[in-house]
Every structure is written in structure tokens, then in C-alpha cells.
Design an enzyme around this catalytic site. Sequence first.
Site, mmCIF file in Angstrom:
data_model
loop_
_atom_site.group_PDB
_atom_site.id
_atom_site.type_symbol
_atom_site.label_atom_id
_atom_site.label_comp_id
_atom_site.label_asym_id
_atom_site.label_seq_id
_atom_site.Cartn_x
_atom_site.Cartn_y
_atom_site.Cartn_z
ATOM 1 N N GLU A 248 0.885 -1.175 0.000
ATOM 2 C CA GLU A 248 0.000 0.000 0.000
ATOM 3 C C GLU A 248 0.915 1.214 0.000
ATOM 4 O O GLU A 248 1.438 1.601 1.045
ATOM 5 C CB GLU A 248 -0.909 -0.027 1.240
ATOM 6 C CG GLU A 248 -1.816 -1.256 1.326
ATOM 7 C CD GLU A 248 -2.955 -1.225 0.311
ATOM 8 O OE1 GLU A 248 -3.190 -0.164 -0.299
ATOM 9 O OE2 GLU A 248 -3.602 -2.267 0.107
ATOM 10 N N CYS A 282 -2.254 9.619 2.433
ATOM 11 C CA CYS A 282 -1.792 9.010 1.177
ATOM 12 C C CYS A 282 -2.722 9.327 0.006
ATOM 13 O O CYS A 282 -2.284 9.423 -1.129
ATOM 14 C CB CYS A 282 -1.649 7.501 1.348
ATOM 15 S SG CYS A 282 -3.186 6.697 1.836
#
Length: 504
Positions: A248, A282
Amino acid sequence: MSASPDTVDSVKKTDDAAVVTAAAPVASTSASTPAPAPADPGAILRRMRAAHRKAGPPGYELRVKRLDKLEKMLVSNKAAIVKAISSDFGNRSAHETLAAEVFTTLSAIKYARAHLHEWMEPEPREVPFLFMPARAEVIPQPLGVVGVISPWNYPLFLALDPLASILAAGNACMIKPSEFVPETGELMKKMLAETFDEDVVCVVTGGVEIGVAFSKLPFDHLLFTGSTSVGKHIMRAAAENLVPVTLELGGKSPTIVTDGFSLRTAAEKIMHGKMMNAGQTCIAPDYVFVPKGKVDAFVDECKSQVARMYPTLASNPDYTSLVAERHLDRMQGHLDDAEAKGAKLHPVNPANETFARDTKKMAPVLLTGVTEEMTVMQDEIFGPLLPIMEYDTLDQVIEYVNDHPRPLALYVFDNDGARVQRVLKDTISGGVSVNDIMLHAAQEDLPFGGVGPSGMGHYHGREGFETFTKKKPVFYQSRLSGVGMLNPPFGKRIDLILKMLVGK
Ligand code: NAD
């Protein structure tokens, strides 16, 4: 699904001496207390794997019990969680912590628990006529011990949201939190040690050296959340043991505002997404495309939306600090570089405050007139800067996005459904929110994960369960099987059958 006779958690250890302690930055030891021995992550993994094998795969009831315990742990420790994260950041909005760390993790737990029974069911599959009356099914089976390496920006959510999927899938889990959030790391270690048997969930704290050792372990699966550059090290280390990885990662998430869409609504949502956690998210909007001739109006809207949401910044507990002074320097480096190369900076400082360096807070800055040569348009920003670019045609925007590394998220603000579909069809990204920011990640029923340099693999919801599960295909032969007719010695019978199967 019936309960297995598993009793792993029935003898929960409360002996803190059993809690693993590495050379964590926060661990203070008085002169009279000997320093804790550094953790040996390899030894912990061997112990956890042996315990997992001995106990056998946990059944439905035990998995639900573990999810219940995780939920209870979060609810009863929420004040401590808010305090630890804020202390690690300098200031982290309590509301952001409760919404984006505690609530989100609780949602993941509740969703997994509500669907677990269905996910654990064996799935019947088709058997071709030739093999009938045999049958086939896919049996979901826990992988074993899963490793999680988590970052600092949402330190609780990005460790415990995967944990919910990992426990739902019947695995044990070893977590390595980021050394940038030592109080949160120690709190997670303590909470989880009080909640779970150390062979079911174990937290190993420490610096990069522990991370390096951790990434080399022969886990049954490794989930890494962090930067794209460290992700490459993780994948290399995992490859040595052929450990499957879910990565991720980060990247620059583009945001497109199309002609005709309310600039005010877009500015409100984009600046909310950018200001949350001071841009250290993010999937925060990294830069924005605005139709030609609308940049000035958009800058004004962004300023007034920030002033409305955050009348003050420096003294406002709702506005989060950057995690470390070096990130302030990184932001300033982008601004100096962009200004030197001709960009115009638009600081957004509604109350004209000064920002003391030790608060690690900075006012957001909008940038116009940016070019590809500027570092702010090359690296993931991960802070409160927002470059704004103008465009003539949607084709140009799509080409720009496709010319750059595949992003983790993409946002499009547009009321024209056909144009939205065109953006969806012609660009690839980890995920998309249409007419909003970041909310695709909050949908438990949607998979979450990047693509290419922004990551590989998925978790959240059903995909989370499946990522940490071996989907074992099983074929059950029937006593009435006729497949023996295909055995040698080959003769007329098989010729006839093959003619039917593959033609003359
Ligand atoms: P990072 O890559 O620096 O560190 C992440 C973790 O890896 C930390 O626990 C760290 O200790 C460990 N680590 C660092 N170097 C290592 C090495 N050589 N070997 C093994 N482990 C190592 O990331 P960060 O600064 O903590 O987080 C910010 C980055 O994470 C941003 O790029 C952001 O986009 C990304 N991120 C992605 C997601 C997502 O879900 N895709 C979520 C949050 C953050």
C-alpha cells in the site's frame, strides 16, 4: 459454520514480561532498570507459527470473539489513543483521530464481523459434464502468521484496520509500527498485549533496523503500508523467501475540476481533504487541474473555504502539525524551488499568524504557474501544499495523468455523467471518488489498493479477508466416476471421446 474447539484465547496471558520490547525510541529506562533485550522478530515468528499450527485454524466463534475484543479495546482506549497520536505529532486534532483512526477501524471490524459467516462458507464451483458427478469447491483457509509494517500518518488505523481483516481470516499477526510515532507504537503494543494472547497478535517496536529484519522474515503474507521507495526494499526482502506481499504505497493523486462544476463546492471538498492531517494523507489531493481562466477564482474560493473551516491555524487544535521538523523543511524546500523556477505562491493564513517552528505547523500554500521541472510536481507532497494547474481540454488532462506514474487516487468534480465515465475509462488509479475527496476509501464494501507504483493487492472488506486467506480449490471424486475411460491403453473408445471433445 461450526465453532472449532480452538481455545487459543481462553488462556489470555496478562504477564507483561511476555510482551516483546525492542530498542524503541520511546522506551525510557531508569538507571536501576536494565534495558530490555532487543526483540528477535525471527524467534517471535517461529513461536507464533508453532502456536498457530498447534491450535489449528480458528473457527467462526473464535474469530468473532477476537474481533469483539479488538472493538472493545479501541472503544475503551480512545482517550489514550487521541493523546498518544497528538503527542507524537505535536498536535493532532482529536476529532481527526476519532474519525479517521478509531471510527474507521471500528467500521472495518463491524463490517468484517457482519460478513464473516458468509465469507467463511466454502464456495461450490462448477464441474464440467465430463467429470460429473464429481463436485468441486473452494475452501477459505487461514494463511498462518501475517506481518504488517505500518507508517506514521494514520498510525493506529493503518496497523489495526489490516489487523481486523487478518484476524477475520483466521490468522495470527505481527505488527511493526513506524518509529516516527513512538508513543502510539508503545500504546498499541500495550493495548494489544492486554487484549490478545502474544501468539495471536504481537507488536514489535523499534527503528529502521527492526523494520529491515522484519521484512526479511518468512511470513505467510506481508502487508506493507508506506512510501514507494521503501516498498521496493520490502518487495526485494520478501522475494528472498517468496513471501507474498500487499504493498500500500503513495504517489501524486490528481484532482480534476471540470467546466461548469461549482468552484466553491470543489474548493471546499478539496481543501478539506488537503487540510485533514495537514495534507499527510496518502490519498490527499496532491494537485488540481482547473479550467483555463478559472484559476484566480479557484484560488479565492480555496482561501475563503480554509478561512471558514479554520479561522485560525497556529493556535487551532483542529489543525494538525507535521510529524517532524524535517517535513517542514521538505515543504519549504518545495516552495523555494518552485518560486525560484517561476511559480506564484499563495499562502493561506486566515488570521495572519506566525508559526513557531517547534509547533511543526505551517499554513497551507497554493501554488500556480507550476511546471514539471519543480520538485513539487515530481514528488508526492504529503503536506499542506496544493499546486493548481489550468487546462484547455479534458484530453490534455487525461494525457497528463497517463504520462505520470499511476496514482493511488484520482478525483473528478463533474456533473456530466458521460465525461465522468470517460475519465474513469481512460485513466488508471488505485481508486476514485467522484464529486468528493477520499470517501471511496471509507466504503467498507470497496477494495482499497494502488496500482503499479502506488501499490499492489487490495484489502478492506471482502478483499481484505481474501488477501489473507488461501482459497483452496478441492475436487471431490465420485464413486460413479467415468474418467477411467480416458486411461491407457488407448484405443477406439478414447478416439471416439476425443473426437467429441476436440473435433475430428
Ligand atoms: P516509510 O516508507 O518511510 O515507512 C513505512 C514503514 O516502513 C515504517 O514502519 C518504517 O519503519 C518502515 N521502514 C522504513 N525503511 C524500511 C526498510 N528499509 N525496511 C523495512 N522497513 C522499513 O513511510 P512513512 O513515511 O511512514 O509513510 C508515508 C508514506 O506512506 C507516503 O508515501 C504515503 O503515501 C504512504 N502511505 C500509503 C498508504 C496507503 O494506504 N497506500 C497509507 C498511508 C501512507
